[in-house]
Scaffold this motif. Structure first.
Motif, PDB file in Angstrom:
ATOM      1  N   SER A 184     -12.128  12.305   1.687  1.00  0.00           N
ATOM      2  CA  SER A 184     -10.922  10.665   0.696  1.00  0.00           C
ATOM      3  C   SER A 184     -11.429  10.761  -0.507  1.00  0.00           C
ATOM      4  O   SER A 184     -10.804   9.397  -0.742  1.00  0.00           O
ATOM      5  N   ALA A 230      -5.740   8.314   4.959  1.00  0.00           N
ATOM      6  CA  ALA A 230      -6.282   7.057   4.845  1.00  0.00           C
ATOM      7  C   ALA A 230      -8.390   7.291   5.719  1.00  0.00           C
ATOM      8  O   ALA A 230      -8.012   7.904   6.790  1.00  0.00           O
ATOM      9  N   LEU A 264      -7.928  -0.109   2.132  1.00  0.00           N
ATOM     10  CA  LEU A 264      -8.061   0.805   2.780  1.00  0.00           C
ATOM     11  C   LEU A 264      -6.420   1.196   2.545  1.00  0.00           C
ATOM     12  O   LEU A 264      -6.199   1.577   3.183  1.00  0.00           O
ATOM     13  N   GLY A 265      -5.503   0.088   1.621  1.00  0.00           N
ATOM     14  CA  GLY A 265      -4.335   0.583   1.412  1.00  0.00           C
ATOM     15  C   GLY A 265      -2.791   1.185   1.668  1.00  0.00           C
ATOM     16  O   GLY A 265      -2.371   0.654   1.580  1.00  0.00           O
ATOM     17  N   LEU A 300      -3.770   1.142  10.381  1.00  0.00           N
ATOM     18  CA  LEU A 300      -2.995   1.759   9.307  1.00  0.00           C
ATOM     19  C   LEU A 300      -2.332   2.421   9.666  1.00  0.00           C
ATOM     20  O   LEU A 300      -2.044   2.868  10.994  1.00  0.00           O
ATOM     21  N   PRO A 308      -1.491   5.837   8.131  1.00  0.00           N
ATOM     22  CA  PRO A 308      -1.066   6.776   7.001  1.00  0.00           C
ATOM     23  C   PRO A 308      -0.746   8.390   7.935  1.00  0.00           C
ATOM     24  O   PRO A 308      -1.198   8.094   9.473  1.00  0.00           O
TER      25      PRO A 308
END
Lengths: 278, 415
Positions: free
Chosen positions: B78, B95, B121-122, B168, B170
């Motif tokens: 990470s 992620a 968290l992006g 999320l 990713p």
């Protein structure tokens, strides 16, 4: 899927030093969200809310005017003493609270740093942006104060010098702020150093007195090393026809840029290990 | 196809400073004159030469005991902490979810926290906005959206946190045991969501202690032991390694020597677990019978009854069983001398998991235990996940709520 597979990163022991602006831009929304969070949290459950951002400089101005301005008759030239103090104070408060916020920001967000990755620089920068927000609040009172004291203002000049003064303040806060933030992770002593430092710096910054009362060229040079000197001096240009000493301002700007480089460099060099240290 | 994630000789060294906190005070630094005495520091390798490749679409379970380096590995993946040596190549956005609700702030409302957490968290703001209703729906917290988080129950906070993370998107998702929390209903929902994520072709790295979850979610496995990795294994191999590794200290075979023990009417001398082939082992299958064999000695000539209790991993005593037949071989086990008693645990009765046995020798009347040994034998029962599992049948659910999973006899009549 095709264009996404272009994405390629390598995780290596130690990246070569770089600001990695690309990554910072990728995370630009996070600057906004952290700043927004800190502002929200700061004024939540306060009765007066944003008024606090205004009250602080006003009260300080009143105190300095009554106790120092009146007792010592400080020669502030064409600028009236309360205006002189207030104009210095609103910038000074950006610096002092920005420095304090940024300095503690890494430690107070340690929990997050240990659990998730994002460019660490966002944390101290957002902490400083909160102080800039307070400035904007206080600036709204600055105008009525100028009118109240019938202070003549060169408006076209103000449009140039005021934003520049703010920019210089942010730069001046930025370097030491990041430096202290990183140092505080490693050496918790800086928690105690920061408030003391801020207090001392107030007296060597021309917030409540003009540099001219020093009456000593060398002392003036020494004070000009203070990065906030240039910011405050430039901010006051539209209030007075007197032109400040360009040499002193240049020294201060260079000192500010040097601190920025050192601060950012130190921060970048140590940020990878924050999660191990905090 | 190129692997989406390639780890090459990844190692991580920590310095343990035995004298003080991990952070220094300036005074210490100054008083040492900037040169640390070397003997106060000890190097600790949390990871050593970890090398493996992950293919796109794999869901890889990372298993290992506490301190095996799982969390460190996740932290390196990470980008939270850099490796000391080695490289990792990722061909996709990563992620990571090392904790749900990272960055939640108690003073902010549920709505505000969704945006804050999502952004940490992006996620982009637009992404969060477009999925906002789904997130709220998943978390089941509509009514409290504008209430500060500090007034939420811990369960609600958790649901909200997981809901944000669940949306999320990713290419590589790294997850650390976040599922081990929450009520059973919500856990099921989370598991479902994660299965959906991996089925949609995302690559998932999942760290867990729950072998059943690993078995149901993962297609591959990496076993870590003392910072070293096994490379990519099948789930079955990985789980077996984990279970074998976790029983290094205790086996399915124990001998009890107690010189100078207090005088007893009877004592246990040996105990073992036997599989259906009669081999002493601690690894068993849910679909096979197994046996617990006690060797003991009657010292006083009183009537002795051997007994066992089965205790699961959470310490719940599942059942007790004693040899209550009174006239076993006519002697009533009253004669002095050694005996061997065997008890059969039927197939398709226990569910997959880890168990230990309490062994005992007692007299029924007057009721008295002569010898009682707590957690002497340990075994792990593994679900082979095929059609031998009569109790489970075609169902892939893991029956987390239940202690036992017996295959009982059913009869059906059409009326």
């Amino acid at each position: 899927m095709e264009e996404k597979s272009e994405y390629y990163i390598e995780i290596k022991p130690r990246n070569t030093f770089s600001l990695n602006l690309k990554e910072l831009i990728e995370y630009k929304e996070l600057f906004y969200f952290f700043t927004w969070r800190d502002i929200k949290v700061k004024y939540k459950q306060t009765v007066l809310g944003f008024l606090w951002a205004i009250l602080q400089p006003i009260l300080l101005m009143a105190i300095f005017t009554v106790f120092i301005g009146r007792s010592f008759a400080i020669p502030t030239g064409d600028i009236k003493y309360p205006v002189f103090v207030f104009s210095g104070l609103i910038l000074w408060l950006v610096f002092s609270s920005g420095l304090a916020n940024a300095g503690n920001s890494m430690v107070s967000n340690a929990q997050m740093i240990k659990k998730i990755y994002f460019p660490r620089l966002i944390i101290p920068v957002s902490a400083i942006l909160v102080a800039v927000f307070d400035f904007l609040m206080a600036f709204l009172v600055f105008i009525p104060i100028l009118i109240f004291y019938k202070q003549p203002v060169d408006v076209p000049q103000a449009l140039i010098w005021w934003p520049l003064g703010l920019l210089l303040t942010v730069i001046a806060t930025f370097g030491p702020g990041c430096w202290l933030a990183a140092l505080n992770v490693k050496y918790r002593d800086f928690r105690y150093v920061i408030p003391f430092l801020v207090q001392v710096l107030l007296f060597v910054t021309p917030v409540i007195y003009p540099l001219s009362i020093l009456k000593n060229k060398w002392l003036e040079f020494l004070v000009a090393l203070n990065p906030m000197y240039a910011a405050i001096t430039i901010f006051r240009i539209p209030l007075s026809p007197t032109v400040p000493d360009p040499l002193l301002v240049t020294i201060s700007i260079f000192s500010s840029l040097l601190l920025l480089l050192v601060g950012l460099g130190y921060f970048r060099r140590t940020e990878m290990y924050f999660a191990d240290l905090s | 196809m190129k692997p989406i994630l390639q780890l090459q000789g990844v190692s991580k060294k920590f310095r343990i400073n035995h004298e003080s906190e991990p952070y220094l005070s300036l005074r210490e630094r100054l008083s040492r004159g900037f040169s640390m005495k070397k003997n106060q520091l000890e190097d600790y390798w949390a990871l050593q030469d970890v090398t493996f490749d992950v293919q796109p679409g794999d869901s890889v379970g990372i298993v290992g005991k506490n301190g095996a380096g799982k969390s460190t590995l996740l932290k390196i993946l990470s980008k939270i902490t850099p490796p000391t040596s080695g490289t990792i190549v990722c061909r996709g956005r990563i992620a990571s979810l090392l904790e749900v609700g990272t960055g939640f702030h108690p003073e902010l409302t549920g709505r505000e926290n969704i945006f804050l957490n999502g952004s940490i968290l992006g996620m982009r703001k637009i992404e969060i906005q477009s999925r906002f209703d789904e997130i709220v729906d998943f978390a089941e917290t509509e009514r409290f959206l504008d209430v500060p988080l500090k007034h939420y129950s811990s369960g609600m906070q958790l649901r909200l946190a997981f809901a944000v993370a669940a949306f999320l998107e990713p290419e590589i998702l790294v997850i650390d045991e976040v599922l081990a929390v929450g009520d059973a209903e919500f856990q099921k929902k989370c598991l479902g969501k994660m299965e959906e994520v991996s089925r949609r072709g995302r690559t998932v790295l999942f760290v867990s202690h729950s072998m059943t979850t690993v078995q149901s979610l993962c297609t591959k496995c990496v076993y870590l032991e003392k910072g070293r990795s096994s490379g990519v294994l099948t789930v079955h191999e990985g789980v077996r390694k984990y279970l074998a590794g976790s029983h290094n200290l205790h086996t399915g075979h124990q001998q009890f020597d107690e010189p100078g023990a207090p005088s007893r009417a009877a004592r246990l001398t040996e105990a073992k677990i036997l599989n259906v082939q009669g081999k002493s082992t601690s690894e068993l299958l849910t679909c096979e019978d197994f046996f617990v064999q006690l060797t003991w000695e009657n010292l006083d000539g009183v009537r002795i009854t051997p007994s066992i209790e089965l205790v699961n991993y959470d310490g719940v005593k599942l059942f007790w069983s004693g040899d209550t037949q009174v006239d076993w071989d006519g002697s009533g086990k009253t004669e002095r001398g050694p005996y061997i008693s065997t008890v059969k645990i039927p197939a398709n009765f226990l569910k997959a998991g880890e168990y230990s046995f309490v062994l005992g020798l007692y007299t029924q009347s007057p009721y008295q235990y002569h010898h009682l040994i707590l957690s002497a034998l340990h075994c792990s029962v593994v679900d082979p996940m095929d059609d031998r599992c009569l109790a489970r049948g075609q169902m892939s659910t893991q029956f987390e709520k239940f202690m036992l999973l017996p295959a009982l006899e059913w009869s059906n009549i059409k009326v």
